[in-house]
Scaffold this motif. Structure first.
Motif, PDB file in Angstrom:
ATOM      1  N   UNK A 191       0.821  -1.215   0.000  1.00  0.00           N
ATOM      2  CA  UNK A 191       0.000   0.000   0.000  1.00  0.00           C
ATOM      3  C   UNK A 191       0.855   1.264   0.000  1.00  0.00           C
ATOM      4  N   UNK A 192       2.150   1.138  -0.313  1.00  0.00           N
ATOM      5  CA  UNK A 192       3.060   2.268  -0.147  1.00  0.00           C
ATOM      6  C   UNK A 192       2.719   3.468  -1.026  1.00  0.00           C
ATOM      7  N   UNK A 193       2.087   3.243  -2.169  1.00  0.00           N
ATOM      8  CA  UNK A 193       1.806   4.353  -3.088  1.00  0.00           C
ATOM      9  C   UNK A 193       0.519   5.098  -2.770  1.00  0.00           C
ATOM     10  N   UNK A 194      -0.363   4.490  -1.989  1.00  0.00           N
ATOM     11  CA  UNK A 194      -1.645   5.144  -1.699  1.00  0.00           C
ATOM     12  C   UNK A 194      -2.232   4.557  -0.417  1.00  0.00           C
ATOM     13  N   UNK A 195      -1.767   5.061   0.720  1.00  0.00           N
ATOM     14  CA  UNK A 195      -2.195   4.533   2.011  1.00  0.00           C
ATOM     15  C   UNK A 195      -3.703   4.647   2.210  1.00  0.00           C
ATOM     16  N   UNK A 196      -4.302   5.721   1.709  1.00  0.00           N
ATOM     17  CA  UNK A 196      -5.730   5.962   1.921  1.00  0.00           C
ATOM     18  C   UNK A 196      -6.610   4.942   1.221  1.00  0.00           C
ATOM     19  N   UNK A 197      -6.065   4.233   0.231  1.00  0.00           N
ATOM     20  CA  UNK A 197      -6.846   3.205  -0.467  1.00  0.00           C
ATOM     21  C   UNK A 197      -6.594   1.807   0.099  1.00  0.00           C
ATOM     22  N   UNK A 198      -5.730   1.706   1.087  1.00  0.00           N
ATOM     23  CA  UNK A 198      -5.444   0.402   1.674  1.00  0.00           C
ATOM     24  C   UNK A 198      -6.565  -0.003   2.619  1.00  0.00           C
TER      25      UNK A 198
ATOM     26  N   UNK B 205     -11.301  -0.946   8.947  1.00  0.00           N
ATOM     27  CA  UNK B 205      -9.925  -0.450   8.907  1.00  0.00           C
ATOM     28  C   UNK B 205      -9.401  -0.202  10.314  1.00  0.00           C
ATOM     29  N   UNK B 206      -8.199   0.375  10.381  1.00  0.00           N
ATOM     30  CA  UNK B 206      -7.636   0.848  11.650  1.00  0.00           C
ATOM     31  C   UNK B 206      -7.857   2.350  11.806  1.00  0.00           C
ATOM     32  N   UNK B 207      -8.882   2.867  11.140  1.00  0.00           N
ATOM     33  CA  UNK B 207      -9.168   4.291  10.954  1.00  0.00           C
ATOM     34  C   UNK B 207      -8.202   4.866   9.927  1.00  0.00           C
ATOM     35  N   UNK B 208      -8.637   5.962   9.313  1.00  0.00           N
ATOM     36  CA  UNK B 208      -7.879   6.523   8.210  1.00  0.00           C
ATOM     37  C   UNK B 208      -7.198   7.830   8.544  1.00  0.00           C
ATOM     38  N   UNK B 209      -7.265   8.770   7.624  1.00  0.00           N
ATOM     39  CA  UNK B 209      -6.560  10.041   7.752  1.00  0.00           C
ATOM     40  C   UNK B 209      -7.223  10.910   8.817  1.00  0.00           C
ATOM     41  N   UNK B 210      -6.478  11.945   9.234  1.00  0.00           N
ATOM     42  CA  UNK B 210      -7.022  12.923  10.157  1.00  0.00           C
ATOM     43  C   UNK B 210      -7.604  14.113   9.422  1.00  0.00           C
ATOM     44  N   UNK B 211      -8.315  14.934  10.159  1.00  0.00           N
ATOM     45  CA  UNK B 211      -8.789  16.199   9.589  1.00  0.00           C
ATOM     46  C   UNK B 211      -7.586  17.011   9.103  1.00  0.00           C
ATOM     47  N   UNK B 212      -7.778  17.758   8.049  1.00  0.00           N
ATOM     48  CA  UNK B 212      -6.664  18.555   7.526  1.00  0.00           C
ATOM     49  C   UNK B 212      -6.307  19.648   8.520  1.00  0.00           C
ATOM     50  N   UNK B 213      -5.030  19.704   8.870  1.00  0.00           N
ATOM     51  CA  UNK B 213      -4.512  20.712   9.799  1.00  0.00           C
ATOM     52  C   UNK B 213      -3.515  21.586   9.038  1.00  0.00           C
ATOM     53  N   UNK B 214      -3.878  22.835   8.725  1.00  0.00           N
ATOM     54  CA  UNK B 214      -2.972  23.684   7.947  1.00  0.00           C
ATOM     55  C   UNK B 214      -1.677  24.011   8.677  1.00  0.00           C
ATOM     56  N   UNK B 215      -1.654  23.797   9.978  1.00  0.00           N
ATOM     57  CA  UNK B 215      -0.458  24.109  10.753  1.00  0.00           C
ATOM     58  C   UNK B 215       0.581  23.006  10.780  1.00  0.00           C
ATOM     59  N   UNK B 216       0.263  21.826  10.229  1.00  0.00           N
ATOM     60  CA  UNK B 216       1.249  20.760  10.230  1.00  0.00           C
ATOM     61  C   UNK B 216       2.446  21.147   9.359  1.00  0.00           C
ATOM     62  N   UNK B 217       3.655  20.880   9.861  1.00  0.00           N
ATOM     63  CA  UNK B 217       4.871  21.282   9.175  1.00  0.00           C
ATOM     64  C   UNK B 217       5.639  20.072   8.647  1.00  0.00           C
TER      65      UNK B 217
ATOM     66  N   UNK C 177      -1.985  11.548   9.874  1.00  0.00           N
ATOM     67  CA  UNK C 177      -1.636  12.323   8.692  1.00  0.00           C
ATOM     68  C   UNK C 177      -0.938  11.372   7.730  1.00  0.00           C
ATOM     69  N   UNK C 178      -1.701  10.783   6.827  1.00  0.00           N
ATOM     70  CA  UNK C 178      -1.142   9.791   5.912  1.00  0.00           C
ATOM     71  C   UNK C 178      -0.098  10.451   5.012  1.00  0.00           C
ATOM     72  N   UNK C 179       1.043   9.756   4.851  1.00  0.00           N
ATOM     73  CA  UNK C 179       2.151  10.362   4.119  1.00  0.00           C
ATOM     74  C   UNK C 179       2.663   9.387   3.062  1.00  0.00           C
ATOM     75  N   UNK C 180       2.109   9.480   1.867  1.00  0.00           N
ATOM     76  CA  UNK C 180       2.503   8.591   0.779  1.00  0.00           C
ATOM     77  C   UNK C 180       3.944   8.820   0.344  1.00  0.00           C
ATOM     78  N   UNK C 181       4.465  10.031   0.530  1.00  0.00           N
ATOM     79  CA  UNK C 181       5.854  10.304   0.150  1.00  0.00           C
ATOM     80  C   UNK C 181       6.801   9.430   0.966  1.00  0.00           C
ATOM     81  N   UNK C 182       6.596   9.389   2.262  1.00  0.00           N
ATOM     82  CA  UNK C 182       7.440   8.548   3.106  1.00  0.00           C
ATOM     83  C   UNK C 182       7.264   7.077   2.750  1.00  0.00           C
ATOM     84  N   UNK C 183       6.023   6.638   2.656  1.00  0.00           N
ATOM     85  CA  UNK C 183       5.758   5.220   2.402  1.00  0.00           C
ATOM     86  C   UNK C 183       6.342   4.772   1.068  1.00  0.00           C
ATOM     87  N   UNK C 184       6.153   5.564   0.021  1.00  0.00           N
ATOM     88  CA  UNK C 184       6.610   5.145  -1.303  1.00  0.00           C
ATOM     89  C   UNK C 184       8.130   5.191  -1.437  1.00  0.00           C
TER      90      UNK C 184
END
Length: 324
Positions: A97-104, A113-125, A183-190
């Protein structure tokens, strides 16, 4: 022999049975005294506090692989014996699922599931360090769907800095209720949890190289994230917390995959069965003791002390499991 399956191999009812057992542990009273451990409010938290208590010995050290193998087995034992779960510990096969965690099936946010993404937080760095910059994920707030969307975490958060740590830092075992952060991060996973990385693990000629691909410690100047860290940084702040990361229910499945590749690597060559490398202190300082098969590990309230040789194979002593 029990069989630990990949999450997607399990029937929907089996997945719900597992997540219900995790929720059950969150409702059961703790074994640790709340007076001494204010943030420990449930049996689930017993595992989190135990991980916090031994973090400075069982990460980036020779204890990492054997200590977590027993930690997982104690968790599996608890969900089965204390919460009626009849299956076995599942694992998260990172490359699937490394290329698209949200579809796993693990993180699609459905009831299975084990729950999915979080609400979008514009302050995440983005996160920078050791020659690498990790871009922010797609969420950053509270998990918004799935079985753990209303879950509270109670311990931490801890600083990411490992500089000169000789004791558990603040906030220790303080009570700090908040939501499960995702905060699902496909960049890290892929980039760091792909098929190539797993193949590098399996091709490692010795335990030193295996650990390097797993954790990349000491950090290399070109900036490489080990596959262990990649799993933690794929899902958001809760799982990124070195000390309190078992508060994300994905922790156990991530570490089951680590145990799976270690077990398969051990089985590939008899000379690897009892291979150890490192000390009993985080980042392996020169003054720490080298681990041996007789080095004794501890899990506090969860278990009795055990020498490493008791946990070096999934088919010895109290163990009798394998992975698909």
């Amino acid at each position: 022999m029990s069989i630990r399956k990949e999450w997607g191999e399990m029937a929907p009812a089996e997945r719900i049975s597992y997540t219900n057992a995790v929720l059950c542990l969150q409702r059961l009273p703790p074994h640790l005294p709340t007076a001494e451990y204010p943030g420990v409010r449930s049996r689930f938290d017993d595992f989190v506090a135990t991980h916090i208590n031994y973090t400075l010995h069982v990460h980036y050290s020779g204890l990492f692989l054997p200590w977590h193998r027993q930690f997982l087995w104690l968790w599996e034992k608890a969900v089965r014996e204390e919460c009626g779960y009849t299956g076995h510990l599942p694992y998260w096969d990172w490359p699937l699922w490394a290329d698209d965690l949200a579809k796993s099936p693990l993180f699609d946010g459905s009831e299975t599931s084990l729950s999915g993404d979080g609400e979008y937080n514009p302050g995440e760095q983005s996160i920078s360090g050791s020659g690498i910059t990790i871009p922010r994920g797609s969420g950053g707030g509270c998990a918004r769907s799935g079985p753990f969307k209303d879950m509270q975490t109670h311990l931490g958060p801890f600083s990411r800095s490992l500089a000169s740590l000789t004791e558990i830092p603040a906030p220790g075992f303080d009570y700090n209720p908040r939501c499960l952060n995702r905060s699902l991060n496909d960049w890290v996973a892929s980039h760091y949890s792909n098929t190539t990385i797993v193949s590098q693990l399996m091709a490692a000629p010795d335990i030193n190289e295996f650990q390097m691909v797993m954790d990349h410690w000491p950090a290399r100047p070109e900036g490489v994230l080990g596959v262990h860290g990649a799993g933690h940084f794929s899902l958001g702040a809760t799982l990124q917390d070195l000390f309190a990361s078992p508060q994300d229910p994905a922790f156990m499945l991530h570490h089951a995959m680590i145990d799976r590749v270690w077990a398969k690597w051990q089985d590939a060559d008899d000379n690897r069965r009892n291979a150890l490398n490192g000390t009993n202190v985080i980042t392996n300082p020169p003054w720490a003791s080298l681990v041996t098969l007789d080095t004794v590990m501890e899990w506090g309230v969860l278990d009795r002390p055990r020498p490493i040789h008791e946990v070096m194979s999934p088919r010895i002593n109290e163990y009798c499991y394998k992975y698909t």
